[in-house]
Design a protein around this motif. Structure first.
Motif, PDB file in Angstrom:
ATOM      1  N   GLY A  72      32.894   1.437  47.882  1.00 52.58           N
ATOM      2  CA  GLY A  72      32.924   0.870  49.270  1.00 52.58           C
ATOM      3  C   GLY A  72      32.046   1.760  50.214  1.00 52.58           C
ATOM      4  N   GLN A  73      31.566   2.687  49.930  1.00 55.56           N
ATOM      5  CA  GLN A  73      31.050   3.751  50.735  1.00 55.56           C
ATOM      6  C   GLN A  73      29.341   3.789  50.592  1.00 55.56           C
ATOM      7  OE1 GLN A  73      32.735   4.476  53.285  1.00 55.56           O
ATOM      8  NE2 GLN A  73      34.720   4.220  52.503  1.00 55.56           N
ATOM      9  N   HIS A  74      28.773   2.505  50.704  1.00 54.36           N
ATOM     10  CA  HIS A  74      27.360   2.702  50.417  1.00 54.36           C
ATOM     11  C   HIS A  74      26.433   3.480  51.383  1.00 54.36           C
ATOM     12  CE1 HIS A  74      27.908  -0.577  53.357  1.00 54.36           C
ATOM     13  NE2 HIS A  74      26.463  -0.362  53.582  1.00 54.36           N
ATOM     14  N   LEU A  75      26.935   3.393  52.675  1.00 52.57           N
ATOM     15  CA  LEU A  75      26.433   4.347  53.808  1.00 52.57           C
ATOM     16  C   LEU A  75      26.377   5.699  53.655  1.00 52.57           C
ATOM     17  CD1 LEU A  75      27.378   2.330  57.045  1.00 52.57           C
ATOM     18  CD2 LEU A  75      25.268   2.156  55.834  1.00 52.57           C
ATOM     19  N   ALA A  76      27.715   6.160  53.249  1.00 55.29           N
ATOM     20  CA  ALA A  76      28.055   7.760  53.059  1.00 55.29           C
ATOM     21  C   ALA A  76      27.370   8.362  51.846  1.00 55.29           C
ATOM     22  CB  ALA A  76      29.410   7.966  53.026  1.00 55.29           C
ATOM     23  N   ILE A  77      27.308   7.418  50.917  1.00 49.87           N
ATOM     24  CA  ILE A  77      26.114   7.917  49.644  1.00 49.87           C
ATOM     25  C   ILE A  77      24.815   7.900  49.864  1.00 49.87           C
ATOM     26  CG2 ILE A  77      25.652   7.113  47.226  1.00 49.87           C
ATOM     27  CD1 ILE A  77      28.407   6.146  46.838  1.00 49.87           C
ATOM     28  N   GLN A  78      24.355   7.026  50.660  1.00 51.04           N
ATOM     29  CA  GLN A  78      22.879   6.861  51.037  1.00 51.04           C
ATOM     30  C   GLN A  78      22.675   8.108  51.634  1.00 51.04           C
ATOM     31  OE1 GLN A  78      21.912   3.381  53.010  1.00 51.04           O
ATOM     32  NE2 GLN A  78      20.296   4.622  54.516  1.00 51.04           N
ATOM     33  N   ILE A  79      23.503   8.465  52.892  1.00 50.78           N
ATOM     34  CA  ILE A  79      22.977   9.628  53.540  1.00 50.78           C
ATOM     35  C   ILE A  79      23.290  10.993  52.767  1.00 50.78           C
ATOM     36  CG2 ILE A  79      23.217  10.937  55.703  1.00 50.78           C
ATOM     37  CD1 ILE A  79      25.066   8.309  56.805  1.00 50.78           C
ATOM     38  N   VAL A  80      24.042  11.125  52.133  1.00 48.44           N
ATOM     39  CA  VAL A  80      24.735  12.245  51.429  1.00 48.44           C
ATOM     40  C   VAL A  80      23.330  12.698  50.546  1.00 48.44           C
ATOM     41  CG1 VAL A  80      26.086  13.417  49.698  1.00 48.44           C
ATOM     42  CG2 VAL A  80      27.142  12.273  51.855  1.00 48.44           C
ATOM     43  N   LEU A  81      23.128  11.632  49.467  1.00 52.29           N
ATOM     44  CA  LEU A  81      21.989  11.790  48.541  1.00 52.29           C
ATOM     45  C   LEU A  81      20.620  12.189  49.369  1.00 52.29           C
ATOM     46  CD1 LEU A  81      22.758   8.991  46.018  1.00 52.29           C
ATOM     47  CD2 LEU A  81      23.027  11.447  45.534  1.00 52.29           C
ATOM     48  N   LYS A  82      20.368  11.385  50.195  1.00 54.98           N
ATOM     49  CA  LYS A  82      19.231  11.875  51.039  1.00 54.98           C
ATOM     50  C   LYS A  82      19.184  13.230  51.618  1.00 54.98           C
ATOM     51  CE  LYS A  82      16.035   9.970  54.872  1.00 54.98           C
ATOM     52  NZ  LYS A  82      15.871   8.832  55.641  1.00 54.98           N
ATOM     53  N   VAL A  83      19.947  13.662  52.413  1.00 61.01           N
ATOM     54  CA  VAL A  83      19.867  15.130  53.094  1.00 61.01           C
ATOM     55  C   VAL A  83      20.225  16.103  51.989  1.00 61.01           C
ATOM     56  CG1 VAL A  83      20.775  13.783  55.092  1.00 61.01           C
ATOM     57  CG2 VAL A  83      22.424  14.960  53.606  1.00 61.01           C
ATOM     58  N   LEU A  84      20.985  15.920  51.066  1.00 60.37           N
ATOM     59  CA  LEU A  84      21.150  17.103  50.357  1.00 60.37           C
ATOM     60  C   LEU A  84      19.724  17.186  49.333  1.00 60.37           C
ATOM     61  CD1 LEU A  84      24.818  16.528  48.444  1.00 60.37           C
ATOM     62  CD2 LEU A  84      23.883  18.381  49.828  1.00 60.37           C
ATOM     63  N   SER A  85      19.096  15.933  48.980  1.00 62.32           N
ATOM     64  CA  SER A  85      17.959  16.105  48.207  1.00 62.32           C
ATOM     65  C   SER A  85      17.000  17.072  48.999  1.00 62.32           C
ATOM     66  CB  SER A  85      17.174  14.719  48.004  1.00 62.32           C
ATOM     67  OG  SER A  85      16.291  14.725  47.268  1.00 62.32           O
ATOM     68  N   ALA A  86      16.740  16.463  50.276  1.00 61.25           N
ATOM     69  CA  ALA A  86      15.857  17.381  51.080  1.00 61.25           C
ATOM     70  C   ALA A  86      16.098  18.592  51.465  1.00 61.25           C
ATOM     71  CB  ALA A  86      15.502  16.631  52.540  1.00 61.25           C
ATOM     72  N   ASN A  87      17.537  18.923  51.500  1.00 55.56           N
ATOM     73  CA  ASN A  87      17.915  20.429  51.725  1.00 55.56           C
ATOM     74  C   ASN A  87      17.742  21.433  50.399  1.00 55.56           C
ATOM     75  OD1 ASN A  87      20.327  22.501  51.549  1.00 55.56           O
ATOM     76  ND2 ASN A  87      19.635  22.182  53.583  1.00 55.56           N
TER      77      ASN A  87
END
Length: 334
Positions: free
Chosen positions: A74-89
């Motif tokens: 149920g947390q598609h928004l949180a998963i989306q952001i976490v994956l994106k920002v950690l990947s960039a970092n």
């Protein structure tokens, strides 16, 4: 320096002393390799036996994505952001500032769970993971309002010392809604675009703030979206993040009330955790049954999920506890 000279002697010894027999040469060569591994700051052997920081980034984004998709519901928004920002970092060799994320939502929605999944994936070896992932519980570590000045000094020293040892350190602050006012601002110097502070580089550190504050606002928006017969997946992320930053800054119970961290824009992302619906709770129950080795009884799953979805009182759409008590209910068979 003495150790370095000894290592060089061991390495060069075989060529300088040709009279040594084959066995002695082999022993010396082995000792040289061992000494070199122990002296090298990034050696796998030193990391294994001496518990050094694994300086090589080991976060496998595809594996992290798989874990989040399979375990978090149920947390598609949180998963989306976490994956994106950690990947960039992770891809940046020298980030300009530490990565700072603030997780917001009702209890049981997955804030702590996602944090633990990040921690489990950040280091390959179990020992460095234990040593370089630091979890601060407000209730446990900062219980007395009268000791705030002492806590500020201790917190600064702890972060400075651990980042000096391991630049890729992870700091998790839970129960932020109970954090004494002003305490978290003490780490402000470490979170900005400073490059180094007193010779210590903080750009690779990661800070996670876990906060129940803002949960009511997120639920209000989600419920309004549902009542207008719009899909949960279509809730605009930018709107949620903007409302969250305002809510947290003006909420006296957020731990970030009028905080410099918000004023100076050092929190990179305010991440909303949506309230869990009946279908998400059923997924939690099903997963817990598998974990505990029980058969998946559909009637039992439905019974627990139905009892836990209790808000609002008319629609009974969301679980006010999220999946917080699912493990206990499964264990007790209630």
């Amino acid at each position: 320096m003495k150790l370095l000279n000894a290592a060089l002697f061991l390495i060069l010894g075989p060529t300088l002393m040709p009279a040594l027999d084959t066995l002695s040469t082999s022993i010396l060569t082995g000792c040289a390799a061992l000494a070199w591994q122990l002296l090298s700051p990034h050696s796998w052997l030193k990391c294994h036996f001496l518990k050094c920081c694994n300086m090589k980034d080991t976060l496998n984004i595809p594996v992290l994505k798989r874990d989040l998709d399979q375990k978090v519901f149920g947390q598609h928004l949180a998963i989306q952001i976490v994956l994106k920002v950690l990947s960039a970092n992770i891809q940046s060799e020298r980030p300009r500032k530490p990565l700072v994320m603030s997780f917001h939502g009702w209890t049981g929605t997955g804030k702590s769970f996602i944090s633990s999944i990040i921690a489990e994936n950040l280091y390959q070896l179990s020992t460095p993971r234990r040593m370089f992932v630091h979890h601060f519980s407000t209730i446990l570590h900062f219980p007395h309002l009268s000791h705030v000045h002492l806590y500020k000094e201790q917190l600064q020293n702890w972060i400075r010392g651990n980042v000096s040892t391991c630049p890729r350190s992870l700091f998790i602050f839970s129960e932020m809604d109970q954090m004494p006012h002003g305490l978290i601002d003490s780490i402000m110097p470490f979170l900005g675009y400073h490059g180094e502070v007193d010779g210590v580089y903080y750009g690779k550190a990661i800070f996670l703030f876990l906060n129940n504050a803002g949960g009511d606002k997120i639920t209000e928006i989600a419920l309004d979206h549902w009542r207008r017969m719009k899909r949960r997946e279509d809730i605009p992320l930018k709107t949620l993040q903007s409302l969250l930053s305002e809510e947290i800054f003006t909420n006296r119970n957020s731990g970030l009330f009028q905080s410099q961290l918000i004023q100076k824009n050092v929190i990179d992302y305010f991440i909303p955790f949506l309230p869990l619906e009946y279908k998400h709770v059923t997924q939690c129950v099903r997963q817990e049954l598998r974990t505990q080795g029980h058969p998946e009884d559909e009637d039992f799953i439905a019974e627990i999920a139905m009892a836990m979805t209790d808000y609002p009182s008319e629609e009974r759409l969301y679980s006010t506890k999220g999946c917080k008590t699912v493990a206990t209910k499964v264990s007790l068979g209630i």
